[in-house]
Structures are given as C-alpha cells and as structure tokens.
Motif scaffolding. Structure first.
Motif, mmCIF file in Angstrom:
data_model
loop_
_atom_site.group_PDB
_atom_site.id
_atom_site.type_symbol
_atom_site.label_atom_id
_atom_site.label_comp_id
_atom_site.label_asym_id
_atom_site.label_seq_id
_atom_site.Cartn_x
_atom_site.Cartn_y
_atom_site.Cartn_z
ATOM 1 N N ALA A 8 0.833 -1.200 0.000
ATOM 2 C CA ALA A 8 0.000 0.000 0.000
ATOM 3 C C ALA A 8 0.868 1.250 0.000
ATOM 4 C CB ALA A 8 -0.911 -0.012 1.228
ATOM 5 N N GLY A 9 0.450 2.241 -0.766
ATOM 6 C CA GLY A 9 1.159 3.519 -0.780
ATOM 7 C C GLY A 9 2.202 3.644 -1.858
ATOM 8 N N THR A 10 2.556 2.556 -2.526
ATOM 9 C CA THR A 10 3.553 2.635 -3.592
ATOM 10 C C THR A 10 2.870 2.970 -4.901
ATOM 11 O OG1 THR A 10 3.382 0.267 -4.021
ATOM 12 C CG2 THR A 10 5.071 0.983 -2.457
ATOM 13 N N PRO A 11 3.587 3.629 -5.848
ATOM 14 C CA PRO A 11 2.976 4.017 -7.124
ATOM 15 C C PRO A 11 2.451 2.802 -7.892
ATOM 16 C CG PRO A 11 5.073 5.126 -6.796
ATOM 17 C CD PRO A 11 4.981 4.088 -5.732
ATOM 18 N N THR A 12 1.326 2.967 -8.579
ATOM 19 C CA THR A 12 0.690 1.889 -9.326
ATOM 20 C C THR A 12 0.661 2.221 -10.811
ATOM 21 O OG1 THR A 12 -1.513 2.839 -9.168
ATOM 22 C CG2 THR A 12 -0.785 1.422 -7.335
ATOM 23 N N LEU A 13 0.214 1.237 -11.601
ATOM 24 C CA LEU A 13 0.043 1.476 -13.033
ATOM 25 C C LEU A 13 -0.935 2.616 -13.291
ATOM 26 C CD1 LEU A 13 -0.149 -2.121 -14.567
ATOM 27 C CD2 LEU A 13 1.653 -0.439 -14.895
ATOM 28 N N GLU A 14 -2.009 2.692 -12.464
ATOM 29 C CA GLU A 14 -2.980 3.770 -12.628
ATOM 30 C C GLU A 14 -2.329 5.135 -12.424
ATOM 31 O OE1 GLU A 14 -3.515 1.000 -11.035
ATOM 32 O OE2 GLU A 14 -5.283 0.120 -11.992
ATOM 33 N N ASP A 15 -1.417 5.235 -11.443
ATOM 34 C CA ASP A 15 -0.719 6.503 -11.208
ATOM 35 C C ASP A 15 0.102 6.895 -12.439
ATOM 36 O OD1 ASP A 15 -1.691 6.624 -8.590
ATOM 37 O OD2 ASP A 15 -0.022 5.421 -7.819
ATOM 38 N N VAL A 16 0.803 5.916 -13.006
ATOM 39 C CA VAL A 16 1.609 6.188 -14.207
ATOM 40 C C VAL A 16 0.700 6.589 -15.360
ATOM 41 C CG1 VAL A 16 3.238 5.209 -15.866
ATOM 42 C CG2 VAL A 16 3.414 4.595 -13.441
ATOM 43 N N ALA A 17 -0.419 5.870 -15.526
ATOM 44 C CA ALA A 17 -1.344 6.162 -16.624
ATOM 45 C C ALA A 17 -1.878 7.586 -16.533
ATOM 46 C CB ALA A 17 -2.489 5.146 -16.617
ATOM 47 N N VAL A 22 -2.483 8.373 -20.591
ATOM 48 C CA VAL A 22 -2.820 7.223 -21.436
ATOM 49 C C VAL A 22 -3.562 6.203 -20.589
ATOM 50 C CG1 VAL A 22 -0.826 7.587 -22.952
ATOM 51 C CG2 VAL A 22 -0.618 6.067 -20.955
ATOM 52 N N SER A 23 -3.970 5.115 -21.223
ATOM 53 C CA SER A 23 -4.683 4.073 -20.495
ATOM 54 C C SER A 23 -3.724 3.189 -19.713
ATOM 55 C CB SER A 23 -5.480 3.198 -21.472
ATOM 56 O OG SER A 23 -4.598 2.407 -22.253
ATOM 57 N N ARG A 24 -4.280 2.488 -18.730
ATOM 58 C CA ARG A 24 -3.501 1.528 -17.942
ATOM 59 C C ARG A 24 -2.932 0.441 -18.850
ATOM 60 N NH1 ARG A 24 -4.001 -3.245 -15.105
ATOM 61 N NH2 ARG A 24 -3.373 -3.239 -12.898
ATOM 62 N N ALA A 25 -3.720 0.005 -19.829
ATOM 63 C CA ALA A 25 -3.256 -1.052 -20.742
ATOM 64 C C ALA A 25 -2.053 -0.593 -21.555
ATOM 65 C CB ALA A 25 -4.394 -1.470 -21.672
ATOM 66 N N THR A 26 -2.060 0.668 -21.961
ATOM 67 C CA THR A 26 -0.919 1.189 -22.729
ATOM 68 C C THR A 26 0.341 1.219 -21.875
ATOM 69 O OG1 THR A 26 -2.344 2.527 -24.140
ATOM 70 C CG2 THR A 26 -0.037 3.194 -23.988
ATOM 71 N N VAL A 27 0.208 1.640 -20.621
ATOM 72 C CA VAL A 27 1.356 1.627 -19.715
ATOM 73 C C VAL A 27 1.911 0.212 -19.588
ATOM 74 C CG1 VAL A 27 2.114 1.988 -17.335
ATOM 75 C CG2 VAL A 27 0.589 3.644 -18.424
ATOM 76 N N ALA A 48 6.654 9.388 -17.146
ATOM 77 C CA ALA A 48 5.708 9.213 -16.042
ATOM 78 C C ALA A 48 6.208 8.198 -15.029
ATOM 79 C CB ALA A 48 4.343 8.774 -16.601
ATOM 80 N N VAL A 49 6.830 7.141 -15.520
ATOM 81 C CA VAL A 49 7.426 6.147 -14.618
ATOM 82 C C VAL A 49 8.478 6.805 -13.743
ATOM 83 C CG1 VAL A 49 8.911 4.109 -14.531
ATOM 84 C CG2 VAL A 49 6.930 4.127 -16.056
ATOM 85 N N ALA A 50 9.332 7.628 -14.369
ATOM 86 C CA ALA A 50 10.395 8.300 -13.614
ATOM 87 C C ALA A 50 9.824 9.278 -12.599
ATOM 88 C CB ALA A 50 11.333 9.021 -14.578
ATOM 89 N N SER A 51 8.794 10.038 -12.990
ATOM 90 C CA SER A 51 8.255 11.072 -12.096
ATOM 91 C C SER A 51 7.466 10.474 -10.933
ATOM 92 C CB SER A 51 7.372 12.035 -12.889
ATOM 93 O OG SER A 51 6.214 11.366 -13.388
ATOM 94 N N THR A 52 6.808 9.330 -11.165
ATOM 95 C CA THR A 52 6.019 8.717 -10.087
ATOM 96 C C THR A 52 6.847 7.786 -9.208
ATOM 97 O OG1 THR A 52 5.357 6.868 -11.525
ATOM 98 C CG2 THR A 52 3.903 8.805 -11.461
ATOM 99 N N GLY A 53 8.024 7.352 -9.743
ATOM 100 C CA GLY A 53 8.829 6.398 -8.983
ATOM 101 C C GLY A 53 8.295 4.986 -9.068
ATOM 102 N N TYR A 54 7.498 4.710 -10.106
ATOM 103 C CA TYR A 54 6.906 3.373 -10.257
ATOM 104 C C TYR A 54 7.996 2.340 -10.549
ATOM 105 C CZ TYR A 54 4.205 -0.510 -12.186
ATOM 106 O OH TYR A 54 3.687 -1.741 -12.426
#
Length: 363
Positions: A8-17, A22-27, A48-54
């Motif tokens: 819990a609390g860590t970045p998710t695909l939805e956060d990156v999307a 873009v959509s979650r599927a595209t990520v 987005a991956v870099a900025s969210t820390g995913y």
C-alpha cells in the motif's frame, strides 16, 4: 500486469497512466516491451514512470510474461572429470576440482571482462545475470535443470574446453543459449567470436617488421578451435614471409604454463628473438622467464600476447598484444540472447569481431 501484490502507498500502473495521459493497458504494454507502441507515447510513459517512482512488481510481471529477467552466465569446464569426483560427496567434490576450477576462472582477467560486458548490457534493461559454474557432469545437469525449471530465461555460456558437452545439452533441451566462441562440436547455437587468424597475422607482421627472424609461439590447448585458428594464422603469415618453420610450445592459458613453455623454447632454441603467446597470461609468464635468463624484452626477445587484458598492463614491460573487444563481444552475446527470447523459433547466428594490435613496450 497486476498491482495486487504491491505494498500500500507505492505508485501503481494507474498513477503512471494518469501522469502520462494514457490508459492503464498502454502503460502495461510499454513496460512489458511490446514493440508496436508509438515512440512518442513510449517516451511519455517512461517520463511518467520516472516522475512517479513506479517500479514493476517482479512477481506479478513474471506471472504475465513467464519471464524472470534473470540470465544464467555459465562458465563451463572440461567434458570429463576424474572418476573419483563422481563418487565423492558433493561438498568434497566442490572443495576439490570445483574449487580449483573457480580459482582458475577468477584468476583470469578475461572472465572479469566478460562479466563487465554482460552486466553493463543487462542492467539498463532491468535484467540480471546469475553466475554459475559447470565444471562437472553433475554441475552441467544442474544448469540444465535450473533453466528448465524457469529459474532463468536463458544462458550465456563461456566454455573453457573443446569437448564441453553443455552447448549441445542446452540445444537438445530446447533452451535458449548463446556461446562465447565458435563451438568445437556441431550445435545449433548462436555465438560471438573474434577473427583469430587475423589477430595472429597482426602479431606475426609486427614481429617481422621489428626485424625478428627466429620466432616462436606459445599456443593454448591445441584441441581448442580458437587456438587452432591463431596458430594457423600465425604460421601462414610466417610462411608467406619466408619462414616456413616456427618453434611451438603448448600452454594452458595460465601464467605458469607460459613460464614452462618459455623454459622449453629457450632450452631448444636459445637464440630465438621473437615470441607470440596465445594469451596475455602466458606472455607474462614468458617475459618473467626471459628476464630470469638475462634476456632483455624487447631488445633481445620481443614478446606479443593476445586479449589486451589487465595482465598486459601489469606485465613488465607492458605487453604489446592483440586486442579482442571482450566487453563488446559479451554485450553482443546478451543482445543475441534477448533477441532469441523474443523470437524463440529464430535461426542460430554468429557475430565475428575484428581484432586490433595494441603496441606497448614488449615488442
């Protein structure tokens, strides 16, 4: 891709999307390396991956892709071991032949260069090598089982013996693998190598250009294809330049074997004035023996090695040597393997690198 196992609390695909627009599927497609995604979108997702820390959840990802992102880097030894070793307890065997084999591997700077090339290629791609040794039949079976169980996606194999059965075992099992150096036995396996004959010609031409006329060579084990090619290239060049006979002593790629070979050559040909050794460690051993016999290098005897390893710089005097681009070759092994993972039915291929002569003080 699923985030069910993510704390819990860590970045998710939805956060990156959301960050990329873009959509979650595209990520998911970008992260999993699907190729038919617009480059502009790929770059937006990466930002987005870099900025969210995913960070992808490896356990979840492996369930979807059936990939571990681990690559077995295997140093494989002789094809036949003493019978006593087969019957010995595992710990006893490991402390005997196994310890000797791994000691030789870590003593040779060549293997460090292979590891560097592999790691530098895999790390930016989120992949990691697992170092394995296969010096006995039991250890080779362990490597095959490790790969069959899915503990690694494929194998990069550095074989130290011409009769090594491991490449054939891997191909027979349908396991993806790439070999460093052309296999001695016929096998449908991709490999990288250097143009050994061309490298040996460079050494011969340099010795002749220096005015050397009584020239010898210290080979590696003569059942190894690379050794045969280096000897053939050296002999052919010497013959073409009016020197049909050259003295030969066989070594084992170690400094000690280079010393032994040099002692023998000096005993049989005390007036020799040039030596080409099939690797830098043997050339270093040759220089040591020449100094002990009061011979100056290169004034009395010029010496050339092969590899351009750290041993060439540590030698006194520093070695003139034929450089094979080991790090680039190792990286190409990793590239070929990743390509094979993406196209399992692809044909085996080979990539041959060109050597170059690095002139220092020994010749």
């Amino acid at each position: 891709m699923t985030d069910d196992l993510r704390p819990a609390g860590t970045p998710t695909l939805e956060d990156v999307a959301r960050a990329a627009g873009v959509s979650r599927a595209t990520v998911s497609r970008v992260i999993n390396g699907v190729r038919n995604v617009d480059p502009v979108i790929q770059e937006a997702v990466r930002r987005a991956v870099a900025s969210t820390g995913y960070a992808p959840n490896r356990a979840a990802r492996s369930l979807v892709t059936r990939r571990t992102d681990a690559i077995a880097l295997v140093v494989s030894g002789a094809g036949v071991e003493p019978e006593a070793e087969e019957d010995a307890p595992a710990d006893e065997a490991d402390g005997g032949a196994g310890a000797s084999f791994t000691g030789q591997v870590f003593a040779d700077p060549f293997f460090g260069r292979v590891v560097t090339g592999v790691v530098n290629y895999l790390r930016p791609r989120g992949m990691h090598p697992v170092l394995m040794f296969a010096e006995t039949s039991r250890a080779r079976e362990d490597v095959v089982a490790f790969l069959r169980q899915g503990s690694a996606d494929g194998a990069l194999v550095v074989s130290t013996h011409a009769e090594d059965p491991l490449p054939g075992m891997l191909t027979d099992a349908g396991l993806p693998a790439v070999l460093y150096a052309r296999p001695a036995r016929a096998a449908r396996i991709s490999y990288v190598d250097v143009a050994h004959q061309d490298g040996a010609r460079l050494a011969a031409e340099h010795l002749l250009a220096r005015g050397c006329r009584r020239i010898a060579t210290i080979t590696g084990p003569l059942d190894v294809p690379a050794v045969q090619e280096r000897l053939a290239g050296f002999r052919d060049t010497m013959t073409q330049n009016g020197h049909p006979y050259i003295a030969i002593a066989e070594g084992r790629f170690t400094q000690e074997s280079g010393e032994t070979a040099m002692e023998r050559l000096l005993a049989e040909h005390p007036d020799l004035d040039g030596v080409f050794a099939a690797n830098d460690l043997m050339a270093t051993g040759a220089c040591h023996v020449l100094r002990e016999h009061g011979k100056r290098v290169p004034e009395d005897v010029a010496v050339i090695g092969f590899d351009d390893s750290s041993a060439a710089l540590a030698c006194r005097p520093p070695l003139t040597t034929v450089r094979q681009p080991v790090e680039a070759m190792a990286a190409e092994m990793a590239r070929l393997l990743i390509e094979r993972l993406g196209k399992p039915e692809g044909a085996a291929t080979s990539v041959i690198f060109e050597p170059s002569l690095v002139v220092r003080d020994s010749a």
